[in-house]
Design a protein around this motif. Structure first.
Motif, mmCIF file in Angstrom:
data_model
loop_
_atom_site.group_PDB
_atom_site.id
_atom_site.type_symbol
_atom_site.label_atom_id
_atom_site.label_comp_id
_atom_site.label_asym_id
_atom_site.label_seq_id
_atom_site.Cartn_x
_atom_site.Cartn_y
_atom_site.Cartn_z
ATOM 1 N N ARG A 143 1.132 -1.525 -0.031
ATOM 2 C CA ARG A 143 0.348 -0.081 0.150
ATOM 3 C C ARG A 143 0.557 1.392 -0.152
ATOM 4 N N VAL A 144 1.771 1.459 0.616
ATOM 5 C CA VAL A 144 2.753 2.409 0.727
ATOM 6 C C VAL A 144 4.029 3.080 -0.204
ATOM 7 N N SER B 42 3.396 9.068 3.392
ATOM 8 C CA SER B 42 2.215 7.883 4.589
ATOM 9 C C SER B 42 3.629 7.728 5.172
ATOM 10 N N VAL B 43 2.869 8.349 7.135
ATOM 11 C CA VAL B 43 3.936 7.933 7.899
ATOM 12 C C VAL B 43 3.009 7.046 9.282
ATOM 13 N N PRO B 44 3.680 6.879 9.753
ATOM 14 C CA PRO B 44 3.295 6.522 11.259
ATOM 15 C C PRO B 44 1.860 6.660 11.708
ATOM 16 N N PRO B 45 0.596 7.012 11.862
ATOM 17 C CA PRO B 45 0.141 7.602 12.633
ATOM 18 C C PRO B 45 0.137 8.544 13.821
ATOM 19 N N ASP B 46 0.797 7.366 15.053
ATOM 20 C CA ASP B 46 0.983 8.149 16.009
ATOM 21 C C ASP B 46 2.111 8.820 16.084
ATOM 22 N N LEU B 47 2.904 8.499 15.009
ATOM 23 C CA LEU B 47 4.416 10.065 14.712
ATOM 24 C C LEU B 47 3.521 11.291 14.511
ATOM 25 N N LEU B 48 2.727 10.818 13.215
ATOM 26 C CA LEU B 48 2.083 12.516 12.739
ATOM 27 C C LEU B 48 1.107 12.737 13.910
ATOM 28 N N GLY B 49 0.564 12.509 14.660
ATOM 29 C CA GLY B 49 -0.391 12.761 15.859
ATOM 30 C C GLY B 49 0.662 13.192 16.807
ATOM 31 N N ARG B 50 1.485 12.871 17.027
ATOM 32 C CA ARG B 50 2.609 13.528 18.033
ATOM 33 C C ARG B 50 2.738 14.887 17.447
#
Length: 215
Positions: A113-114, A124-132
């Motif tokens: 997918r990426v 595409s970036v891991p959601p938790d990293l982007l969220g922080r």
């Protein structure tokens, strides 16, 4: 026969590079059976649409390899890293990475997918990293903008809205639906931002906007 040739042409050409042969062989073996991609050998790397770089962390050696890939070919770069820290997103994007995946989360489905997204310019970036990173926007505004007497005028309100949704992980169609724009309008907005600010792609635009406290 023509149908077969068309199917082959639609597959994303991928080149895999890793520091150790075991990691490289593992990613290649995961991708080779997938009908969406076509793994090319190193001697055909210039033909690749996406280069997958496998590393333990986002360190100088990994970033150097990403920059080399970006200089020597038209391929987009996807980085699969064993460890990812909060600050690695901006660092990786500035080096030319379009897709960022943790090795522990790099299942064949996720990786494909990426890769397919990167081939069409989707980051595409891991959601938790982007969220922080988004949680730190207030701090960035105080530390970067206010001391310099700057405001949000670096981006138009429409551009900020689009970049916020890109940062939240929405694709072009979803952004268009959410803002009641056409997909062409969304693409034009992103093109205008990246061209005006001399940025490489939409992920780089998000990283820039976050760093400067614009979103």
């Amino acid at each position: 026969m023509p149908r077969s040739r068309g199917a082959t042409m639609d597959r994303v050409a991928v080149w895999v590079s890793a520091r150790d042969p075991i990691s490289e062989a593992g990613v290649v073996s995961a991708l080779r059976p997938r009908p969406e991609v076509r793994v090319v050998p190193v001697e055909e790397a210039v033909q690749a649409q996406v280069a997958v770089v496998v590393a333990d962390s986002v360190d100088d050696d990994a970033l150097r390899l990403v920059r080399m890939v970006r200089r020597q070919s038209v391929a987009q770069a996807v980085l699969v890293a064993g460890r990812l820290e909060d600050g690695d997103v901006v660092t990786a994007v500035e080096a030319g990475v379009l897709g960022l995946v943790r090795r522990a989360e790099a299942t064949p489905d996720r990786l494909v997918r990426v890769i397919c997204g990167a081939a069409t310019g989707e980051g595409s970036v891991p959601p938790d990293l982007l969220g922080r990173l988004l949680d730190q926007v207030g701090t960035l505004q105080r530390q970067v903008l206010r001391p310099r007497g700057l405001t949000f005028t670096g981006l138009a309100s429409r551009e900020i809205e689009v970049l916020k949704l890109v940062a939240d992980g929405y694709d072009t169609a979803e952004i268009a639906q959410h803002l009641a724009y056409s997909e062409r309008t969304v693409k034009n907005v992103l093109h205008d931002v990246t061209t005006r600010l001399q940025l490489r792609n939409r992920s780089h635009a998000v990283a820039y906007a976050l760093r400067e406290g614009l979103i």
